[in-house]
Scaffold this motif. Structure first.
Motif, PDB file in Angstrom:
ATOM      1  N   GLY A 164       0.903  -1.364   0.023  1.00 28.00           N
ATOM      2  CA  GLY A 164       0.073   0.022  -0.023  1.00 28.00           C
ATOM      3  C   GLY A 164       0.967   1.301  -0.100  1.00 28.00           C
ATOM      4  N   GLU A 165       0.483   2.185  -0.749  1.00 33.62           N
ATOM      5  CA  GLU A 165       1.226   3.554  -0.806  1.00 33.62           C
ATOM      6  C   GLU A 165       0.902   4.251   0.433  1.00 33.62           C
ATOM      7  N   GLY A 166       2.077   4.941   0.862  1.00 34.93           N
ATOM      8  CA  GLY A 166       1.497   5.885   1.836  1.00 34.93           C
ATOM      9  C   GLY A 166       1.933   5.310   3.262  1.00 34.93           C
ATOM     10  N   LYS A 167       1.131   6.073   4.236  1.00 36.11           N
ATOM     11  CA  LYS A 167       1.472   5.739   5.830  1.00 36.11           C
ATOM     12  C   LYS A 167       0.934   4.480   5.929  1.00 36.11           C
ATOM     13  N   HIS A 168      -0.173   3.990   5.361  1.00 40.39           N
ATOM     14  CA  HIS A 168      -1.018   2.530   5.922  1.00 40.39           C
ATOM     15  C   HIS A 168      -1.126   1.687   4.600  1.00 40.39           C
ATOM     16  N   PHE A 169      -1.121   0.202   4.918  1.00 41.60           N
ATOM     17  CA  PHE A 169      -1.300  -0.652   4.009  1.00 41.60           C
ATOM     18  C   PHE A 169      -2.897  -0.660   3.588  1.00 41.60           C
ATOM     19  N   SER A 170      -3.963  -0.648   4.290  1.00 45.82           N
ATOM     20  CA  SER A 170      -5.157  -0.437   4.020  1.00 45.82           C
ATOM     21  C   SER A 170      -6.095  -0.150   5.299  1.00 45.82           C
ATOM     22  N   ILE A 212       3.434 -12.107  -1.525  1.00 47.83           N
ATOM     23  CA  ILE A 212       3.715 -11.603  -0.308  1.00 47.83           C
ATOM     24  C   ILE A 212       3.065 -10.237  -0.131  1.00 47.83           C
ATOM     25  N   ALA A 213       2.501 -10.235   1.394  1.00 50.62           N
ATOM     26  CA  ALA A 213       1.751  -8.835   1.612  1.00 50.62           C
ATOM     27  C   ALA A 213       2.880  -8.208   2.358  1.00 50.62           C
ATOM     28  N   MET A 214       3.267  -6.895   1.966  1.00 48.13           N
ATOM     29  CA  MET A 214       3.987  -6.098   2.513  1.00 48.13           C
ATOM     30  C   MET A 214       3.169  -4.854   3.452  1.00 48.13           C
ATOM     31  N   VAL A 215       3.061  -5.169   4.617  1.00 51.02           N
ATOM     32  CA  VAL A 215       2.293  -4.414   5.525  1.00 51.02           C
ATOM     33  C   VAL A 215       3.014  -3.490   6.370  1.00 51.02           C
ATOM     34  N   GLN A 216       2.567  -2.125   6.391  1.00 51.10           N
ATOM     35  CA  GLN A 216       2.819  -0.830   7.189  1.00 51.10           C
ATOM     36  C   GLN A 216       1.761  -0.359   7.727  1.00 51.10           C
ATOM     37  N   GLY A 217       1.979   0.174   9.003  1.00 48.58           N
ATOM     38  CA  GLY A 217       0.922   1.058   9.347  1.00 48.58           C
ATOM     39  C   GLY A 217      -0.611   0.224   9.638  1.00 48.58           C
ATOM     40  N   ALA A 218      -1.558   0.806   9.161  1.00 48.90           N
ATOM     41  CA  ALA A 218      -2.992   0.026   9.460  1.00 48.90           C
ATOM     42  C   ALA A 218      -3.042  -0.947   8.674  1.00 48.90           C
ATOM     43  N   CYS A 219      -3.639  -2.001   9.191  1.00 48.20           N
ATOM     44  CA  CYS A 219      -4.046  -3.289   8.292  1.00 48.20           C
ATOM     45  C   CYS A 219      -5.652  -3.541   8.998  1.00 48.20           C
ATOM     46  N   ILE A 220      -6.565  -2.917   8.520  1.00 49.57           N
ATOM     47  CA  ILE A 220      -7.822  -3.104   9.261  1.00 49.57           C
ATOM     48  C   ILE A 220      -8.914  -3.690   8.440  1.00 49.57           C
ATOM     49  N   ASP A 277       5.955  -0.963  13.339  1.00 53.26           N
ATOM     50  CA  ASP A 277       4.685  -0.388  13.672  1.00 53.26           C
ATOM     51  C   ASP A 277       3.379  -0.474  12.992  1.00 53.26           C
ATOM     52  N   ALA A 278       3.262  -1.422  12.361  1.00 57.31           N
ATOM     53  CA  ALA A 278       2.128  -2.099  11.721  1.00 57.31           C
ATOM     54  C   ALA A 278       1.255  -2.478  12.911  1.00 57.31           C
ATOM     55  N   PHE A 279      -0.316  -2.568  12.549  1.00 55.23           N
ATOM     56  CA  PHE A 279      -1.183  -3.189  13.465  1.00 55.23           C
ATOM     57  C   PHE A 279      -2.003  -3.701  12.628  1.00 55.23           C
ATOM     58  N   PHE A 280      -3.048  -4.666  13.253  1.00 54.21           N
ATOM     59  CA  PHE A 280      -4.147  -5.645  12.683  1.00 54.21           C
ATOM     60  C   PHE A 280      -5.261  -5.320  13.647  1.00 54.21           C
ATOM     61  N   GLN A 281      -6.251  -5.278  12.745  1.00 54.18           N
ATOM     62  CA  GLN A 281      -7.701  -4.845  13.441  1.00 54.18           C
ATOM     63  C   GLN A 281      -8.860  -5.281  12.811  1.00 54.18           C
ATOM     64  N   ASP A 282      -9.827  -5.864  13.300  1.00 54.82           N
ATOM     65  CA  ASP A 282     -11.217  -6.055  12.664  1.00 54.82           C
ATOM     66  C   ASP A 282     -12.217  -5.420  13.663  1.00 54.82           C
ATOM     67  N   PRO A 283     -12.603  -4.326  13.460  1.00 48.35           N
ATOM     68  CA  PRO A 283     -13.468  -3.668  14.437  1.00 48.35           C
ATOM     69  C   PRO A 283     -14.922  -3.897  14.296  1.00 48.35           C
ATOM     70  N   VAL A 284     -15.318  -4.537  13.186  1.00 46.00           N
ATOM     71  CA  VAL A 284     -16.576  -4.791  12.698  1.00 46.00           C
ATOM     72  C   VAL A 284     -17.760  -5.118  13.911  1.00 46.00           C
ATOM     73  N   GLY A 285     -17.118  -5.549  14.734  1.00 47.61           N
ATOM     74  CA  GLY A 285     -17.998  -6.390  15.998  1.00 47.61           C
ATOM     75  C   GLY A 285     -18.964  -5.055  16.398  1.00 47.61           C
ATOM     76  N   ARG A 286     -18.573  -3.560  16.387  1.00 49.36           N
ATOM     77  CA  ARG A 286     -19.253  -2.468  16.731  1.00 49.36           C
ATOM     78  C   ARG A 286     -20.410  -2.347  15.883  1.00 49.36           C
TER      79      ARG A 286
END
Length: 298
Positions: free
Chosen positions: A70-76, A133-141, A159-168
């Motif tokens: 992903g271009e920029g600060k975050h993967f996606s 290969i997934a190259m992950v930086q920043g947010a992977c949400i 500094d990457a992180f992974f999150q699935d917040p759709v439970g909200r």
């Protein structure tokens, strides 16, 4: 009497005609999500562009390895639920044997669309015959998880992180439901029920991430792995992918995913009945605010 409906007029306004860049470097194809202004949120325009890029890489006999980044600060930041380019009601030239979604009533519209652009596309990409290969930086949400999970290897920055917040939203995880295969069951429950950010180091400790590196070394490290894979026999790489994917499916990955996809859409339908939309009344702005608040950023 027809049970179809008049399609809604598409309202998407795209900030770019090329949401995905394709770059070939010798034996490596770099597939780059290129919506940095919106943290590479995935609309259908991007999804179909990703599919075209993956097909281009498969068709090119010189390409031996595919890297998704992903271009920029975050993967996606996940699926596009709030940018001007959100194209829920736009028709596309479909790639699977599914009908157009735009003329379908009520819950059938989302169910039909997501069979194609989420579940179907991800399964299609998981079966690419070349190493990915997934190259992950920043947010992977949320939807970003799906793109990383279909790849054979995940290399992440510290500094990457992974999150699935759709439970909200009252939804039991994203459409490509690989949570229970990527993580131990009790950790997967925590991941979805609490929806907290999982730091890359914790994901690495659970085996969801293959390598952890500093962000300024991420591209160099991924390139080195890709070159090593490219030096291996083409058929051997493909057979290895098939073998391990087969093992996952024997463990129930595909059937579990089918079942949870229907639970996912039951949740969408329930939301439509009891709130203002299929996302439980939430949108991109409110979800982002809740995520940041939970992480102590706002």
């Amino acid at each position: 009497m027809s049970d179809l409906v008049e399609p809604k007029t598409p309202t998407a306004v795209y900030e770019t005609d090329t949401p995905v860049r394709y770059e070939r470097e010798g034996s490596i194809a770099w597939v780059v999500m290129d919506r940095p202004k919106f943290n590479n949120a995935q609309n259908s325009q991007m999804t179909y562009a990703l599919d075209a890029a993956f097909k281009r890489a498969v068709d090119d006999e010189e390409v031996r390895v595919i890297v998704l980044r992903g271009e920029g600060k975050h993967f996606s930041a996940g699926h596009d639920i709030g940018t001007p380019g959100r194209d829920l009601h736009s028709p596309f030239d479909r790639k699977l044997l599914l009908a157009d979604h735009t003329n379908k009533p009520a819950a059938e519209l989302l169910y039909t669309r997501e069979q194609e652009v989420y579940l179907g596309m991800c399964r299609r990409w998981r079966d690419i015959p070349k190493p990915t290969i997934a190259m992950v930086q920043g947010a992977c949400i949320a939807g970003g998880l799906m793109l990383a999970w279909v790849c054979d290897l995940i290399v992440a920055s510290h500094d990457a992180f992974f999150q699935d917040p759709v439970g909200r939203m009252g939804i039991p995880g994203v459409e490509y439901f690989a949570h229970g295969f990527e993580l131990p069951p009790r950790i997967a429950k925590e991941f979805i029920l609490l929806g907290e950010r999982m730091p890359a180091e914790r994901a690495y400790n659970f085996g969801m991430v293959n390598r952890l590196v500093d962000r300024d070394e991420l591209e160099v490290s991924v390139r080195a792995i890709a070159l090593e894979l490219a030096s291996r026999p083409r058929l051997g790489n493909w057979l290895t992918k098939q073998a391990l994917n087969h093992v996952e499916d024997l463990r129930g990955k595909r059937t579990a995913m089918d079942a949870v996809f229907h639970m996912h859409h039951f949740a969408h339908a329930q939301n439509d009945l009891v709130s203002t939309n299929s996302l439980g009344g939430l949108d991109a702005k409110s979800m982002a605010a809740a995520n940041k608040s939970q992480a102590g950023e706002g």
